[in-house]
Scaffold this motif. Structure first.
Motif, short mmCIF file in Angstrom:
data_model
loop_
_atom_site.label_atom_id
_atom_site.label_comp_id
_atom_site.label_asym_id
_atom_site.label_seq_id
_atom_site.Cartn_x
_atom_site.Cartn_y
_atom_site.Cartn_z
N ASN A 1 0.83 -1.21 0.00
CA ASN A 1 0.00 0.00 0.00
C ASN A 1 0.86 1.26 0.00
O ASN A 1 0.56 2.24 -0.71
CB ASN A 1 -0.92 0.01 1.23
CG ASN A 1 -2.00 -1.05 1.17
OD1 ASN A 1 -2.38 -1.62 2.18
ND2 ASN A 1 -2.52 -1.34 -0.02
N LEU A 2 1.93 1.24 0.79
CA LEU A 2 2.81 2.41 0.86
C LEU A 2 3.53 2.64 -0.46
O LEU A 2 3.64 3.78 -0.94
CB LEU A 2 3.83 2.23 1.99
CG LEU A 2 3.32 2.45 3.41
CD1 LEU A 2 4.38 2.03 4.42
CD2 LEU A 2 2.95 3.92 3.63
N SER A 3 4.02 1.57 -1.06
CA SER A 3 4.74 1.70 -2.33
C SER A 3 3.85 2.28 -3.42
O SER A 3 4.26 3.16 -4.19
CB SER A 3 5.28 0.33 -2.78
OG SER A 3 6.23 -0.15 -1.85
N ILE B 1 2.32 7.05 -6.68
CA ILE B 1 1.34 8.03 -7.19
C ILE B 1 1.79 9.45 -6.89
O ILE B 1 1.70 10.35 -7.74
CB ILE B 1 -0.04 7.74 -6.58
CG1 ILE B 1 -0.60 6.42 -7.14
CG2 ILE B 1 -1.01 8.89 -6.85
CD1 ILE B 1 -1.87 5.96 -6.46
N LEU B 2 2.31 9.67 -5.68
CA LEU B 2 2.78 11.01 -5.31
C LEU B 2 3.96 11.44 -6.20
O LEU B 2 4.07 12.61 -6.59
CB LEU B 2 3.19 11.03 -3.84
CG LEU B 2 2.05 10.84 -2.83
CD1 LEU B 2 2.60 10.79 -1.41
CD2 LEU B 2 1.02 11.97 -2.95
N GLU B 3 4.84 10.51 -6.50
CA GLU B 3 5.95 10.80 -7.40
C GLU B 3 5.44 11.13 -8.80
O GLU B 3 5.98 12.01 -9.50
CB GLU B 3 6.92 9.61 -7.46
CG GLU B 3 7.78 9.44 -6.23
CD GLU B 3 8.73 10.61 -6.04
OE1 GLU B 3 9.27 11.13 -7.05
OE2 GLU B 3 8.92 11.02 -4.88
N ALA C 1 6.10 14.53 -11.02
CA ALA C 1 6.89 14.45 -12.25
C ALA C 1 6.07 14.64 -13.52
O ALA C 1 6.63 14.95 -14.58
CB ALA C 1 7.60 13.09 -12.31
N THR C 2 4.74 14.47 -13.44
CA THR C 2 3.93 14.46 -14.66
C THR C 2 2.65 15.27 -14.46
O THR C 2 2.06 15.28 -13.38
CB THR C 2 3.54 13.00 -15.02
OG1 THR C 2 4.71 12.20 -15.03
CG2 THR C 2 2.85 12.94 -16.36
N GLU C 3 2.26 15.93 -15.52
CA GLU C 3 0.97 16.62 -15.51
C GLU C 3 -0.13 15.59 -15.74
O GLU C 3 -0.07 14.80 -16.69
CB GLU C 3 0.93 17.67 -16.62
CG GLU C 3 1.82 18.87 -16.38
CD GLU C 3 1.31 19.75 -15.24
OE1 GLU C 3 0.09 19.72 -14.97
OE2 GLU C 3 2.14 20.42 -14.60
N VAL C 4 -1.11 15.57 -14.86
CA VAL C 4 -2.23 14.63 -15.02
C VAL C 4 -3.52 15.42 -15.07
O VAL C 4 -3.63 16.51 -14.51
CB VAL C 4 -2.27 13.61 -13.87
CG1 VAL C 4 -1.04 12.73 -13.89
CG2 VAL C 4 -2.41 14.30 -12.53
N PHE D 1 -9.00 10.09 -9.60
CA PHE D 1 -8.94 8.63 -9.53
C PHE D 1 -7.75 8.17 -8.67
O PHE D 1 -7.88 7.31 -7.80
CB PHE D 1 -8.83 8.04 -10.94
CG PHE D 1 -8.56 6.56 -10.95
CD1 PHE D 1 -9.58 5.65 -10.69
CD2 PHE D 1 -7.28 6.07 -11.19
CE1 PHE D 1 -9.33 4.29 -10.68
CE2 PHE D 1 -7.03 4.71 -11.18
CZ PHE D 1 -8.05 3.81 -10.92
N LEU D 2 -6.59 8.77 -8.94
CA LEU D 2 -5.39 8.38 -8.20
C LEU D 2 -5.47 8.78 -6.73
O LEU D 2 -4.99 8.05 -5.85
CB LEU D 2 -4.15 9.01 -8.85
CG LEU D 2 -3.81 8.48 -10.25
CD1 LEU D 2 -2.68 9.29 -10.87
CD2 LEU D 2 -3.43 7.01 -10.19
N MET D 3 -6.10 9.92 -6.44
CA MET D 3 -6.27 10.32 -5.05
C MET D 3 -7.19 9.35 -4.31
O MET D 3 -6.98 9.07 -3.12
CB MET D 3 -6.85 11.74 -4.98
CG MET D 3 -5.85 12.82 -5.36
SD MET D 3 -4.38 12.83 -4.31
CE MET D 3 -5.10 13.28 -2.73
N ASP D 4 -8.17 8.82 -5.02
CA ASP D 4 -9.04 7.80 -4.41
C ASP D 4 -8.24 6.54 -4.08
O ASP D 4 -8.46 5.89 -3.04
CB ASP D 4 -10.19 7.44 -5.35
CG ASP D 4 -11.27 8.52 -5.40
OD1 ASP D 4 -11.31 9.33 -4.45
OD2 ASP D 4 -12.05 8.54 -6.36
N VAL D 5 -7.29 6.20 -4.98
CA VAL D 5 -6.43 5.04 -4.72
C VAL D 5 -5.58 5.27 -3.48
O VAL D 5 -5.45 4.39 -2.61
CB VAL D 5 -5.53 4.75 -5.95
CG1 VAL D 5 -4.51 3.67 -5.60
CG2 VAL D 5 -6.38 4.31 -7.14
#
Length: 217
Positions: free
Chosen positions: A145-147, A152-154, A158-161, A168-172
């Motif tokens: 879970n931590l990895s 996702i934070l990295e 590094a990337t514009e989303v 979606f990623l924040m929900d993950v």
């Protein structure tokens, strides 16, 4: 050795064996009380005058003969800690012996059946093994879970989303953090229960062992 002392041993709930030293590390049975013979499954054994290793061939493995000889030589009492004596493949006697010199060539061993104590120790070992397995399992999932969350934070850095991808990623990440929180609570609960359980077993074992060590023979 007085008859009063033997009468006392006759009525003791603990096992009592008195040995006569014949020569170095050679001891014969002089007295063997009923509680001890019952405890050892030797009620019908003709013991008097028999050498200790004649009745119990594996006795040297538990250190009793060494203790008898040392106590005879020094006069200093000893407690032989919990040991198992193998009667057969499936029958093992667990004993703690308190050895004390009497007068002349006599040495007495007072002992208790420690089968319950051995079971406590085995249960603690089993609990520790189960706890280690639980820790390994939870640790593996926590790291997963931590990895994922760190990845996702990295990615955000590094990337514009897009906003949709970000949500979606924040929900993950949120779900991962909730899983981590749940697993930590579960881990704390498991640790607390195991510690309390082992504390009870150790307290009972320590109390029984101390009571036995305090016995006057």
């Amino acid at each position: 050795m007085t008859q009063e002392l033997l009468n006392y041993y006759d009525n003791s709930p603990l096992g009592v064996a008195i040995y006569r030293r014949k020569s170095e590390r050679q001891f014969e049975f002089y007295y063997y009380n009923k509680a001890g013979r019952k405890m050892d499954g030797a009620m019908d054994v003709a013991y008097k005058g028999k050498m200790i290793d004649e009745l119990y061939p594996n006795v040297n493995e538990m250190g009793l003969v060494d203790a008898l000889e040392e106590v005879y030589q020094t006069g200093v009492s000893q407690v032989v800690p919990l040991k198992g004596y193998k009667m057969s493949k499936s029958d093992i006697l667990y004993r703690t012996n308190r050895v004390q010199k009497l007068k002349d060539e006599y040495v007495v061993s007072v002992y208790s059946d420690e089968s319950d104590t051995f079971s406590y120790i085995r249960q603690i070992e089993k609990d520790n093994k189960n706890l280690n397995n639980a820790l390994d399992f939870i640790s593996h999932h926590l790291r997963g879970n931590l990895s994922t969350s760190l990845g996702i934070l990295e990615l955000f850095r590094a990337t514009e989303v897009s906003l949709e991808e970000k949500n979606f990623l924040m929900d993950v990440v949120k779900k991962n953090l909730e899983n981590i929180d749940s697993k930590i609570h579960h881990l704390v609960d498991v640790l607390y229960k195991e510690v309390k359980h082992d504390e009870k077993l150790l307290k009972k074992y320590s109390s029984e062992t101390q009571d036995f060590k305090d016995i006057k023979v």
